[in-house]
Design an enzyme around this catalytic site. Structure first.
Site, PDB file in Angstrom:
ATOM      1  N   ARG A  49       0.837  -1.202   0.000  1.00  0.00           N
ATOM      2  CA  ARG A  49       0.000   0.000   0.000  1.00  0.00           C
ATOM      3  C   ARG A  49       0.874   1.255   0.000  1.00  0.00           C
ATOM      4  O   ARG A  49       1.871   1.318   0.708  1.00  0.00           O
ATOM      5  CB  ARG A  49      -0.921  -0.002   1.226  1.00  0.00           C
ATOM      6  CG  ARG A  49      -1.981  -1.079   1.176  1.00  0.00           C
ATOM      7  CD  ARG A  49      -2.793  -1.136   2.442  1.00  0.00           C
ATOM      8  NE  ARG A  49      -1.986  -1.610   3.565  1.00  0.00           N
ATOM      9  CZ  ARG A  49      -2.476  -1.872   4.787  1.00  0.00           C
ATOM     10  NH1 ARG A  49      -3.759  -1.694   5.029  1.00  0.00           N
ATOM     11  NH2 ARG A  49      -1.678  -2.289   5.735  1.00  0.00           N
ATOM     12  N   ASP A  51       1.008   5.631   0.311  1.00  0.00           N
ATOM     13  CA  ASP A  51       0.325   6.727   0.992  1.00  0.00           C
ATOM     14  C   ASP A  51      -0.159   7.780   0.004  1.00  0.00           C
ATOM     15  O   ASP A  51       0.140   7.732  -1.186  1.00  0.00           O
ATOM     16  CB  ASP A  51       1.273   7.384   2.005  1.00  0.00           C
ATOM     17  CG  ASP A  51       1.611   6.461   3.165  1.00  0.00           C
ATOM     18  OD1 ASP A  51       0.810   5.563   3.467  1.00  0.00           O
ATOM     19  OD2 ASP A  51       2.694   6.644   3.764  1.00  0.00           O
ATOM     20  N   TYR A 109      11.588   0.774  -3.629  1.00  0.00           N
ATOM     21  CA  TYR A 109      11.122   2.160  -3.735  1.00  0.00           C
ATOM     22  C   TYR A 109      12.269   3.024  -4.251  1.00  0.00           C
ATOM     23  O   TYR A 109      13.447   2.696  -4.082  1.00  0.00           O
ATOM     24  CB  TYR A 109      10.696   2.713  -2.376  1.00  0.00           C
ATOM     25  CG  TYR A 109       9.318   2.305  -1.921  1.00  0.00           C
ATOM     26  CD1 TYR A 109       8.206   3.124  -2.147  1.00  0.00           C
ATOM     27  CD2 TYR A 109       9.118   1.118  -1.238  1.00  0.00           C
ATOM     28  CE1 TYR A 109       6.948   2.765  -1.711  1.00  0.00           C
ATOM     29  CE2 TYR A 109       7.853   0.741  -0.805  1.00  0.00           C
ATOM     30  CZ  TYR A 109       6.775   1.576  -1.037  1.00  0.00           C
ATOM     31  OH  TYR A 109       5.518   1.215  -0.609  1.00  0.00           O
ATOM     32  N   ARG A 208      10.160   7.945   4.023  1.00  0.00           N
ATOM     33  CA  ARG A 208      10.108   9.407   4.139  1.00  0.00           C
ATOM     34  C   ARG A 208      10.806   9.889   5.414  1.00  0.00           C
ATOM     35  O   ARG A 208      11.430  10.957   5.433  1.00  0.00           O
ATOM     36  CB  ARG A 208       8.662   9.873   4.100  1.00  0.00           C
ATOM     37  CG  ARG A 208       8.020   9.695   2.725  1.00  0.00           C
ATOM     38  CD  ARG A 208       6.530   9.937   2.771  1.00  0.00           C
ATOM     39  NE  ARG A 208       6.231  11.269   3.298  1.00  0.00           N
ATOM     40  CZ  ARG A 208       5.010  11.642   3.700  1.00  0.00           C
ATOM     41  NH1 ARG A 208       4.005  10.780   3.659  1.00  0.00           N
ATOM     42  NH2 ARG A 208       4.806  12.868   4.144  1.00  0.00           N
TER      43      ARG A 208
END
Length: 272
Positions: A49, A51, A109, A208
């Site tokens: 998932r 954000d 990522y 992040r």
């Protein structure tokens, strides 16, 4: 039969991947399009998932359907009902034992960061931004402390629902590309930084939060050894603020070769 799809999307207009009431999500848009094409309700499960405002270059989902249609038909047909910022990149029939999330061995990522005295314009929403020079060696030294199995509590959002903060980070690669001529007022060259992360799984906001710390180290506000201290502290309060979501891209999961699924997509190789 069970189908797997590779999905790419620009996350700027969405409140994340997961379906939520009264907000726009990527999952809702995809399932609505699949339902219209398949003429029956479709429920999907994803590999990871994302954000709000986070992008996906090869999100993988699976779903079950009584229909037996060619893979290319699922791609073209579903895309015909999707908004312009979401596209099915590939479709493939898979065994019933395949699970988009549980079968993934790792997840990848990338964070794309513009280093420039001028804020992004055409890249707005698609890159993060810093207006000061970054030190590659300092950031890479700090990143190397994170590789391996660790308790990542210092980089975990308070809303994280993962049962354990212990994850295995396999790689963080940092590179600078696209350098332009030196800015006349600063004497240094704007460029795009690319941070690549590979792990068995990630905590909520983990990348992040790591990015916020790497930028602080890259700008000389903290030493590379500070990253090691944060791991030992296991306290979110000790780390830097959460960095912007704009430049974060889910590159996709890693599966065993035996599943025969694509490892990359056109979107993966094109941007960032």
């Amino acid at each position: 039969m069970r189908m797997a799809l590779g999905i790419s999307y620009n996350g700027q207009a969405y409140c994340g991947w997961q379906s939520q009431p009264s907000v726009r999500t990527v999952q809702d848009a995809l399932e609505a399009a699949l339902g219209r094409f398949a003429t029956h309700p479709v429920s999907t499960l994803c590999a990871g998932r994302t954000d709000a405002r986070v992008h996906g270059l090869m999100q993988v989902v699976h779903f079950d359907t009584p229909l037996d249609r060619p893979a290319a038909s699922w791609v073209r047909g579903t895309n015909g009902f999707l908004p312009a910022d979401i596209a099915v990149q590939w479709a493939q029939a898979v065994p019933d034992s395949f699970h988009a999330r549980a079968s993934a061995l790792a997840r990848r990522y990338a964070y794309v960061l513009l280093q420039s005295p001028v804020r992004p314009s055409v890249e707005s929403g698609r890159v993060g931004w810093v207006c000061h020079r970054l030190d590659h060696d300092a950031m890479q030294q700090a990143a190397d402390y994170l590789v391996g199995e660790h308790d990542f509590s210092a980089f975990r959002a308070s809303t994280c629902q993962a049962p354990s903060p212990v994850k295995t980070l396999r790689r963080i690669g940092i590179s600078c590309r696209g350098q332009s001529p030196p800015h006349p007022a600063l004497g240094w060259s704007p460029c795009y930084w690319r941070f690549e992360f590979v792990a068995n799984a990630f905590l909520h906001h983990m990348i992040r939060n790591i990015m916020g710390c790497l930028v602080a180290i890259g700008q000389g506000r903290q030493s590379p050894q500070w990253m090691q201290q944060l791991l030992r502290a296991r306290s979110r309060a000790a780390a830097a603020p959460t960095f912007a979501p704009d430049g974060l891209y889910f590159l996709g999961p890693v599966y065993a070769a035996g599943w025969g699924l694509p490892e990359r997509t056109v979107a993966f190789d094109g941007w960032p």
